[in-house]
Design a protein around this motif. Sequence first.
Motif, mmCIF file in Angstrom:
data_model
loop_
_atom_site.group_PDB
_atom_site.id
_atom_site.type_symbol
_atom_site.label_atom_id
_atom_site.label_comp_id
_atom_site.label_asym_id
_atom_site.label_seq_id
_atom_site.Cartn_x
_atom_site.Cartn_y
_atom_site.Cartn_z
ATOM 1 N N ASP A 59 84.790 33.505 73.376
ATOM 2 C CA ASP A 59 86.127 33.128 73.874
ATOM 3 C C ASP A 59 86.286 33.577 75.318
ATOM 4 N N ILE A 60 85.769 34.775 75.621
ATOM 5 C CA ILE A 60 85.935 35.314 76.972
ATOM 6 C C ILE A 60 85.383 34.329 78.000
ATOM 7 N N VAL A 61 84.134 33.906 77.826
ATOM 8 C CA VAL A 61 83.504 33.037 78.821
ATOM 9 C C VAL A 61 84.064 31.612 78.740
ATOM 10 N N PHE A 111 89.997 41.632 83.727
ATOM 11 C CA PHE A 111 90.879 40.460 83.797
ATOM 12 C C PHE A 111 90.486 39.422 82.746
ATOM 13 N N ARG A 112 91.446 39.046 81.928
ATOM 14 C CA ARG A 112 91.190 37.968 80.961
ATOM 15 C C ARG A 112 92.436 37.109 80.882
ATOM 16 N N TYR A 113 92.225 35.805 80.937
ATOM 17 C CA TYR A 113 93.363 34.892 80.828
ATOM 18 C C TYR A 113 93.669 34.716 79.345
ATOM 19 N N VAL A 129 82.115 53.610 78.687
ATOM 20 C CA VAL A 129 80.872 54.355 78.933
ATOM 21 C C VAL A 129 79.693 53.467 78.554
ATOM 22 N N GLU A 130 78.583 53.654 79.252
ATOM 23 C CA GLU A 130 77.339 52.946 78.934
ATOM 24 C C GLU A 130 76.203 53.957 79.042
ATOM 25 N N ALA A 131 75.437 54.095 77.951
ATOM 26 C CA ALA A 131 74.259 54.984 77.968
ATOM 27 C C ALA A 131 73.037 54.086 77.842
ATOM 28 N N ASP A 258 78.625 38.706 72.801
ATOM 29 C CA ASP A 258 77.369 38.335 72.125
ATOM 30 C C ASP A 258 76.255 39.365 72.206
ATOM 31 N N TYR A 259 76.400 40.397 73.055
ATOM 32 C CA TYR A 259 75.222 41.212 73.339
ATOM 33 C C TYR A 259 74.883 42.288 72.311
ATOM 34 N N TYR A 260 75.681 42.431 71.272
ATOM 35 C CA TYR A 260 75.459 43.573 70.381
ATOM 36 C C TYR A 260 74.255 43.425 69.457
ATOM 37 N N THR A 261 73.588 44.554 69.233
ATOM 38 C CA THR A 261 72.503 44.650 68.258
ATOM 39 C C THR A 261 72.729 45.967 67.513
ATOM 40 N N GLY A 279 89.993 50.101 70.819
ATOM 41 C CA GLY A 279 88.763 50.253 71.590
ATOM 42 C C GLY A 279 87.587 49.770 70.762
ATOM 43 N N GLY A 280 86.493 49.454 71.447
ATOM 44 C CA GLY A 280 85.344 48.977 70.677
ATOM 45 C C GLY A 280 84.078 49.052 71.493
ATOM 46 N N GLY A 281 82.972 48.973 70.789
ATOM 47 C CA GLY A 281 81.696 49.011 71.491
ATOM 48 C C GLY A 281 80.535 48.830 70.542
ATOM 49 N N GLY A 300 77.358 51.537 74.295
ATOM 50 C CA GLY A 300 78.557 51.943 75.031
ATOM 51 C C GLY A 300 79.836 51.522 74.344
ATOM 52 N N PHE A 301 80.949 51.825 74.991
ATOM 53 C CA PHE A 301 82.244 51.357 74.480
ATOM 54 C C PHE A 301 83.184 51.020 75.626
ATOM 55 N N GLY A 302 84.255 50.300 75.300
ATOM 56 C CA GLY A 302 85.366 50.081 76.226
ATOM 57 C C GLY A 302 86.644 50.399 75.464
ATOM 58 N N LEU A 303 87.469 51.269 76.027
ATOM 59 C CA LEU A 303 88.728 51.625 75.368
ATOM 60 C C LEU A 303 89.879 51.102 76.221
ATOM 61 N N GLY A 304 90.791 50.395 75.608
ATOM 62 C CA GLY A 304 91.910 49.818 76.353
ATOM 63 C C GLY A 304 92.937 50.895 76.685
HETATM 64 P P1 HAM Z 1 86.171 44.501 74.105
HETATM 65 O O1 HAM Z 1 86.300 44.732 72.636
HETATM 66 O O2 HAM Z 1 86.229 43.112 74.568
HETATM 67 O O3 HAM Z 1 84.825 45.206 74.526
HETATM 68 O O4 HAM Z 1 87.298 45.319 74.853
HETATM 69 C C1 HAM Z 1 87.426 46.715 74.648
HETATM 70 C C2 HAM Z 1 88.885 47.107 74.609
HETATM 71 O O5 HAM Z 1 89.570 46.657 75.778
HETATM 72 C C3 HAM Z 1 89.685 46.491 73.470
HETATM 73 O O6 HAM Z 1 89.484 47.200 72.271
HETATM 74 C C4 HAM Z 1 91.093 46.647 73.984
HETATM 75 O O7 HAM Z 1 91.561 47.951 73.770
HETATM 76 C C5 HAM Z 1 90.924 46.422 75.462
HETATM 77 N N1 HAM Z 1 91.300 45.040 75.790
HETATM 78 C C6 HAM Z 1 90.539 43.937 75.722
HETATM 79 N N2 HAM Z 1 91.233 42.846 76.120
HETATM 80 C C7 HAM Z 1 92.467 43.283 76.438
HETATM 81 C C8 HAM Z 1 93.654 42.650 76.946
HETATM 82 N N3 HAM Z 1 93.708 41.355 77.204
HETATM 83 N N4 HAM Z 1 94.752 43.425 77.161
HETATM 84 C C9 HAM Z 1 94.710 44.753 76.915
HETATM 85 N N5 HAM Z 1 93.620 45.396 76.459
HETATM 86 C C10 HAM Z 1 92.518 44.685 76.227
HETATM 87 C C11 HAM Z 1 84.329 45.225 75.820
HETATM 88 O O8 HAM Z 1 84.966 44.913 76.783
HETATM 89 C C12 HAM Z 1 82.938 45.792 75.913
HETATM 90 N N6 HAM Z 1 82.508 45.754 77.316
HETATM 91 C C13 HAM Z 1 82.892 47.210 75.371
HETATM 92 C C14 HAM Z 1 81.530 47.797 75.449
HETATM 93 C C15 HAM Z 1 81.051 48.622 76.406
HETATM 94 N N7 HAM Z 1 80.538 47.566 74.604
HETATM 95 C C16 HAM Z 1 79.467 48.219 74.991
HETATM 96 N N8 HAM Z 1 79.762 48.858 76.087
#
Ligand code: HAM
Length: 427
Positions: A59-61, A111-113, A129-131, A258-261, A279-281, A300-304
Amino acid sequence: MGFQKPKSTQDFLPGNTENWQFVEETARDLCRRFRFREIRTPIFEATELFKRGVGETTDIVEKEMYTFLDRGNRSMTLRPEGTAGVVRAYVENKLYGEPDISKLYYIGPMFRYERAQAGRYRQFHQFGVEAIGSADPALDAEVIALGFAFYQELGLNGVTVELNSVGTPAVRAAFREKLLGFLVPIKDQLCNDCQARMERNPLRVLDCKTDQDKFTDAPSILDSLDEECNAHFTTVRECLEAMGIPYTINHRLVRGLDYYTHTAFEYKAQGIGAIDTIGGGGRYNGLVAEIGGNDQPGVGFGLGLERTLLLLKHQEVELDLGKRTDVYLVTIGDRAQNASAALLQQLRLNGVAAERDYLGRKTGLQFKAADRMGARFAAILGDDELDRGEISLKLLATGEQKTVAINKLSEAIHTFISTEEKGNNKS
Ligand code: HAM
């Protein structure tokens, strides 16, 4: 009518930015202890990076990227997430050539629309974080533990960890067929989104909120894992248990990238409208090679951060913001006012948070401003005091007042604050 901020973005004003700083400081301090070091990458990157990294059919892309042509006709995209850019920087700067693995963190806007919703914005912020450089399952557990500690140290309750293994691409391909065998016969009963997703990404169908009741008998990917995936998953779980990190296994957990394993995980909590993922990762073993580097594994993870702050508000967590104005300089008369610039400068350079009036207010209103700012002291300067080289220092909480030499004002304030703090520590 004047200008308005773009839809689904936010202004953070004083009074709120202090909370942001506190949350960011908590993240930085944890990273210091876990030995993750900060990386800063551009806010925009070549569009192709995200297509390759995040995946063409996500969906993102497909729907959510802010993509534009720059003046040189290159397609650029505001980063929708942090991992692809960090991996690009890891490859481009040859960090794989270093003797140790790379443990990196970042805090910044993405940024996401997306459709506006509580907890969902078009510009939002992540602590990520990314390890990169090790396939050790203990590293997956360390990353999960770091995210969990972040929420704990902020004082949030009820945050849970959901864990799954999405296997290797080969495991997923086999599971995909099995899953389609289950989904195709019930296709007509599924929502439009699910029907559309089924061909391209059937695993994402299991993530659908509305159709959950129809998936009770769906096959579990955990039953399709091969020996290597199983061993990895088992060790991640053992490490989490050894560290006392509570988690539940959710075999339907599929991430939107798509990149998860192997390991995929999410942090969940109630209280932000319909949204429960904060948050998720997960692990991404093929991504570095996909982006053009040596084949290095990563996790890694990303926490909102908006969601973190909304949750802090919802749970009425009092953050220990600590910082406030130490002293408000109240002046009476023109000569005193003229002297205040130099005095304030002396205070501030000596570590005292000091403020004055700039609106020509009368004495009484200056005291009111001092109260509004939460100042501990008012330093009162009139013409007589000025002539004697003295100033009155008033402790606003009690009204207690004493006279000190003007050139000793910062020492007097420091002495008072440190005795007060010692007193507080005793109690
Ligand atoms: P993601 O699940 O797409 O993962 O986003 C991680 C977190 O970013 C979500 O759990 C949420 O808290 C926050 N988030 C995402 N979209 C929005 C939005 N539109 N508004 C507010 N908060 C949002 C990633 O982005 C991966 N890069 C995480 C990762 C890092 N995986 C491995 N390394």
